[in-house]
Design an enzyme around this catalytic site. Structure first.
Site, PDB file in Angstrom:
ATOM      1  N   SER A  19       0.826  -1.202   0.000  1.00  0.00           N
ATOM      2  CA  SER A  19       0.000   0.000   0.000  1.00  0.00           C
ATOM      3  C   SER A  19       0.863   1.256   0.000  1.00  0.00           C
ATOM      4  CB  SER A  19      -0.908  -0.016   1.230  1.00  0.00           C
ATOM      5  OG  SER A  19      -0.108  -0.038   2.390  1.00  0.00           O
ATOM      6  N   GLU A  76      10.215  -2.860 -11.939  1.00  0.00           N
ATOM      7  CA  GLU A  76      10.539  -4.277 -11.773  1.00  0.00           C
ATOM      8  C   GLU A  76      10.338  -4.968 -13.105  1.00  0.00           C
ATOM      9  OE1 GLU A  76       9.828  -5.441  -7.233  1.00  0.00           O
ATOM     10  OE2 GLU A  76       8.025  -5.445  -8.426  1.00  0.00           O
ATOM     11  N   CYS A 126      -3.460  -4.374  -7.972  1.00  0.00           N
ATOM     12  CA  CYS A 126      -3.045  -2.976  -8.148  1.00  0.00           C
ATOM     13  C   CYS A 126      -3.346  -2.485  -9.561  1.00  0.00           C
ATOM     14  CB  CYS A 126      -1.568  -2.818  -7.826  1.00  0.00           C
ATOM     15  SG  CYS A 126      -0.541  -3.936  -8.778  1.00  0.00           S
ATOM     16  N   GLU A 148       6.557  -0.377  -5.313  1.00  0.00           N
ATOM     17  CA  GLU A 148       5.420  -0.682  -6.196  1.00  0.00           C
ATOM     18  C   GLU A 148       4.175  -0.550  -5.333  1.00  0.00           C
ATOM     19  OE1 GLU A 148       5.580  -0.972  -9.277  1.00  0.00           O
ATOM     20  OE2 GLU A 148       7.609  -1.617  -9.746  1.00  0.00           O
ATOM     21  N   LEU A 149       3.465   0.559  -5.495  1.00  0.00           N
ATOM     22  CA  LEU A 149       2.399   0.900  -4.541  1.00  0.00           C
ATOM     23  C   LEU A 149       1.025   0.763  -5.182  1.00  0.00           C
ATOM     24  CD1 LEU A 149       4.321   3.919  -2.981  1.00  0.00           C
ATOM     25  CD2 LEU A 149       4.431   1.498  -2.365  1.00  0.00           C
TER      26      LEU A 149
HETATM   27  P1  NAP Z   1       0.403  -3.536   2.927  1.00  0.00           P
HETATM   28  O1  NAP Z   1      -0.508  -3.539   4.061  1.00  0.00           O
HETATM   29  O2  NAP Z   1       1.121  -2.279   2.598  1.00  0.00           O
HETATM   30  O3  NAP Z   1       1.425  -4.750   3.190  1.00  0.00           O
HETATM   31  C1  NAP Z   1       2.458  -5.069   2.283  1.00  0.00           C
HETATM   32  C2  NAP Z   1       3.641  -5.638   3.051  1.00  0.00           C
HETATM   33  O4  NAP Z   1       4.134  -4.653   3.952  1.00  0.00           O
HETATM   34  C3  NAP Z   1       3.291  -6.862   3.902  1.00  0.00           C
HETATM   35  O5  NAP Z   1       4.399  -7.733   3.921  1.00  0.00           O
HETATM   36  C4  NAP Z   1       3.090  -6.237   5.268  1.00  0.00           C
HETATM   37  O6  NAP Z   1       3.266  -7.160   6.330  1.00  0.00           O
HETATM   38  C5  NAP Z   1       4.188  -5.199   5.257  1.00  0.00           C
HETATM   39  N1  NAP Z   1       4.020  -4.153   6.248  1.00  0.00           N
HETATM   40  C6  NAP Z   1       2.881  -3.718   6.838  1.00  0.00           C
HETATM   41  N2  NAP Z   1       3.167  -2.759   7.741  1.00  0.00           N
HETATM   42  C7  NAP Z   1       4.509  -2.591   7.733  1.00  0.00           C
HETATM   43  C8  NAP Z   1       5.413  -1.768   8.465  1.00  0.00           C
HETATM   44  N3  NAP Z   1       4.976  -0.909   9.380  1.00  0.00           N
HETATM   45  N4  NAP Z   1       6.733  -1.878   8.209  1.00  0.00           N
HETATM   46  C9  NAP Z   1       7.195  -2.745   7.286  1.00  0.00           C
HETATM   47  N5  NAP Z   1       6.383  -3.558   6.564  1.00  0.00           N
HETATM   48  C10 NAP Z   1       5.058  -3.469   6.773  1.00  0.00           C
HETATM   49  O7  NAP Z   1      -0.318  -3.950   1.560  1.00  0.00           O
HETATM   50  P2  NAP Z   1      -1.281  -5.179   1.325  1.00  0.00           P
HETATM   51  O8  NAP Z   1      -2.591  -4.823   1.933  1.00  0.00           O
HETATM   52  O9  NAP Z   1      -0.621  -6.451   1.714  1.00  0.00           O
HETATM   53  O10 NAP Z   1      -1.372  -5.175  -0.268  1.00  0.00           O
HETATM   54  C11 NAP Z   1      -2.270  -4.395  -0.956  1.00  0.00           C
HETATM   55  C12 NAP Z   1      -1.611  -3.176  -1.565  1.00  0.00           C
HETATM   56  O11 NAP Z   1      -0.505  -3.565  -2.385  1.00  0.00           O
HETATM   57  C13 NAP Z   1      -2.538  -2.413  -2.481  1.00  0.00           C
HETATM   58  O12 NAP Z   1      -2.439  -1.034  -2.233  1.00  0.00           O
HETATM   59  C14 NAP Z   1      -2.009  -2.738  -3.881  1.00  0.00           C
HETATM   60  O13 NAP Z   1      -2.303  -1.774  -4.850  1.00  0.00           O
HETATM   61  C15 NAP Z   1      -0.563  -2.883  -3.628  1.00  0.00           C
HETATM   62  N6  NAP Z   1       0.074  -3.680  -4.679  1.00  0.00           N
HETATM   63  C16 NAP Z   1       0.858  -3.038  -5.585  1.00  0.00           C
HETATM   64  C17 NAP Z   1       1.455  -3.758  -6.599  1.00  0.00           C
HETATM   65  C18 NAP Z   1       2.357  -3.062  -7.575  1.00  0.00           C
HETATM   66  O14 NAP Z   1       3.148  -3.734  -8.225  1.00  0.00           O
HETATM   67  N7  NAP Z   1       2.292  -1.741  -7.717  1.00  0.00           N
HETATM   68  C19 NAP Z   1       1.270  -5.130  -6.708  1.00  0.00           C
HETATM   69  C20 NAP Z   1       0.464  -5.762  -5.769  1.00  0.00           C
HETATM   70  C21 NAP Z   1      -0.138  -5.010  -4.749  1.00  0.00           C
HETATM   71  P3  NAP Z   1       2.000  -7.730   7.157  1.00  0.00           P
HETATM   72  O15 NAP Z   1       1.131  -8.403   6.165  1.00  0.00           O
HETATM   73  O16 NAP Z   1       2.616  -8.678   8.104  1.00  0.00           O
HETATM   74  O17 NAP Z   1       1.325  -6.556   7.791  1.00  0.00           O
END
Ligand code: NAP
Length: 498
Positions: free
Chosen positions: A245, A473, A300, A266-267
């Site tokens: 995110s 990437e 995403c 990659e957000l």
């Molecule tokens: P997220 O909540 O940001 O989590 C992603 C990763 O970050 C997980 O491994 C999470 O671990 C970790 N994380 C969470 N809090 C953290 C912190 N304070 N410090 C370090 N790491 C931390 O995202 P998500 O909900 O899993 O995925 C959905 C998001 O990913 C969407 O916004 C989507 O658009 C984006 N996405 C982007 C792409 C791209 O290529 N642009 C591809 C796929 C997804 P935990 O799970 O243990 O909290």
């Protein structure tokens, strides 16, 4: 009765049950938390318990960097051809275990099994690509601007890379990063999302079988701030590659400042789908379904805003909604079109975006509520005439809800499509080649898909503009993100004397 103790977990029925690992993988060893801490992993389709995975401490997580740092010198000094051999063995092992890995993914992530198989194919394509690309990183010479000097550019691996990955693509987001970093000569520490650790640990099991030396590939499971915090502070971690995110990406960007790490971010995305009246409508409807509902909308690249030129607006809305009514919803193992969402937060977000859009005057064409199948299922939903100030027109919905609005002019739709902090991908359907060119230039997105949906793959630089991220990437750019340029300038006088 304790369901955990009495019900055998479905993941024990894989053809190769040894792919199921419950401990972190550090320095070539499987490691439980010193205090025995673990977290539960459940199947989002029915809430059933899949197992428990070790939740390591910050100190234990720091040991992974020790291991990766110690392994770096030898790994980076290997001939690229040697690194490529190990990457190719890893590739083959993943191919051989494709079905088990797909089942594991569907059980913990929920996505339809055919999508999980597709993700595995996508995941291995990066390993194959970078096994080849490893051999092509160096060396570039420079045409000297000094009369008495010889110049070269050497690409050198940056060191230890921290890879932090999300749950929506539990395998591909790891291989996309790790294959590039490992090919470049970096060693890696990986933190997978808490919802999907089994896919990551199975990749570690296969990495071990492939023969990666101890410390080169590490996977550390547990609470994200606890695990990743020490990595962000550690000056030996020279690069961070994060997919997830935008708020967490910004947090990591700030945290990396003190040690000036390389960043790949990659957000989130907020893709527009722009349909002009001269496009092939049948094809556009087909592609719209894919672009909105793949990965149950938790993608995403998923469309958040459909902009339809007014002459075909009502026709598109009717045909699209009709197709959406036919989408099947179910347990991913039954291979429906749409699986469960990942967690309660995801379902609440759909409810919030739909209620907000309706309160601001949108018209509901289909769906609009939770699905009777269970608490994490949401009906595929279509809204039309959505107000510009509705949340769904500004925030990432990340689920199976489509918002449609009409437009009248090219200039107007470009302005509205660009009116977002995100800039990952834009979809354009149009029959006029000149207009396609103008839009491709004007849209502020890292990727523009014209008259099609599928555009990604290992050879292309995947990534976004604006707050969708930094860096790319895939392609050669994906490997260069893990390399420094060293410029060497040699004085000719030393050679002239001999
Ligand atoms: P997220 O909540 O940001 O989590 C992603 C990763 O970050 C997980 O491994 C999470 O671990 C970790 N994380 C969470 N809090 C953290 C912190 N304070 N410090 C370090 N790491 C931390 O995202 P998500 O909900 O899993 O995925 C959905 C998001 O990913 C969407 O916004 C989507 O658009 C984006 N996405 C982007 C792409 C791209 O290529 N642009 C591809 C796929 C997804 P935990 O799970 O243990 O909290």
């Amino acid at each position: 009765m304790n369901a955990r103790a009495t019900t055998p977990s479905p993941i024990s029925h894989l053809a190769d049950p040894t792919l199921v690992r419950s401990f972190a993988y550090i320095n070539g060893r499987w490691q439980a938390a010193g205090d025995g801490a673990a977290f539960a992993v459940t199947n989002p389709a029915d809430g059933s318990f899949l197992g428990e995975v070790a939740s390591l401490s910050g100190d234990e997580s720091a040991r992974a960097v020790d291991a990766a740092h110690a392994a770096f010198r030898r790994w980076s000094a290997l001939l690229p051809q040697e690194r490529a051999k190990i990457l190719k063995r890893w590739h083959q092992l993943i191919v051989d275990n494709r079905e088990d890995l797909s089942i594991l993914m569907t059980l913990e992530q929920g996505k339809p099994i055919s999508e999980a198989r597709g993700e595995m194919d996508y995941a291995v394509s990066f390993i194959e690509f970078y096994a080849e690309e490893a051999k092509r990183a160096n060396i570039q010479s420079v045409t000297s601007h000094l009369p008495d000097a010889e110049m070269e550019l050497w690409m050198e691996p940056v060191g230890v890379a921290a890879l932090i990955t999300p749950w929506n693509f539990p395998s591909a987001m790891i291989t996309r990063k790790a294959a590039a970093a490992l090919a470049a000569g970096c060693t890696v520490v990986v933190h997978p999302a808490k919802e999907t650790p089994y896919s990551a640990l199975a990749l570690a099991e296969l990495a071990e079988r492939a023969g990666f030396p101890a410390g080169v590939f590490n996977v550390v499971t547990g609470d994200a701030p606890v695990i990743c915090g020490p990595w962000m502070e550690d000056a030996r971690v020279r690069a961070v590659s994060f997919t997830g995110s935008t708020p967490i990406g910004k947090l990591l960007y700030r945290q990396s400042a003190d040690t000036v790490k390389r960043m790949v971010l990659e957000l989130g995305g907020h893709a527009p789908f722009i349909l002009f009246a001269d496009a092939d409508l049948d094809r556009a409807v087909d592609e719209a379904i894919k672009a909105k509902f793949a990965t149950s909308g938790e993608d995403c690249l998923a469309v958040n805003r459909f902009f339809i030129e007014r002459p075909v607006y009502d026709q598109f809305c009717a045909r699209f909604a009709e197709r959406v009514r036919q989408l099947t919803v179910g347990n991913g193992m039954d291979d429906p079109d749409i699986g469960p969402l990942m967690n309660e937060g995801a379902v609440l977000k759909q409810e919030d975006h739909v209620a907000d859009a309706l309160a601001k005057g949108a018209e509901l064409l289909t769906g609009g509520a939770r699905h009777a199948l269970g608490p994490l299922f949401y009906q595929p939903t279509v809204l039309k005439n959505v107000s510009a100030d509705a949340k769904i027109m500004r925030e990432e919905t990340f689920g199976p809800v489509a918002a449609i609005v009409p437009f009248d002019t090219e200039e107007d739709v470009i302005t509205r499509a660009n009116a977002t902090e995100y800039g990952l991908v834009a979809y354009v359907h149009c029959g006029d080649a000149r207009r396609v060119y103008r839009l491709s230039r004007a849209l502020q997105f890292g990727m523009v898909a014209v008259n099609r949906t599928k555009v990604t793959g290992a050879p292309i630089p995947f990534g976004g503009m604006k707050q969708s991220g930094l860096g790319r990437e895939g392609a050669n750019a994906g490997m260069r993100a893990f390399m420094d340029i060293k410029y060497v300038c040699r004085d000719w006088a030393d050679y002239a004397q001999n």
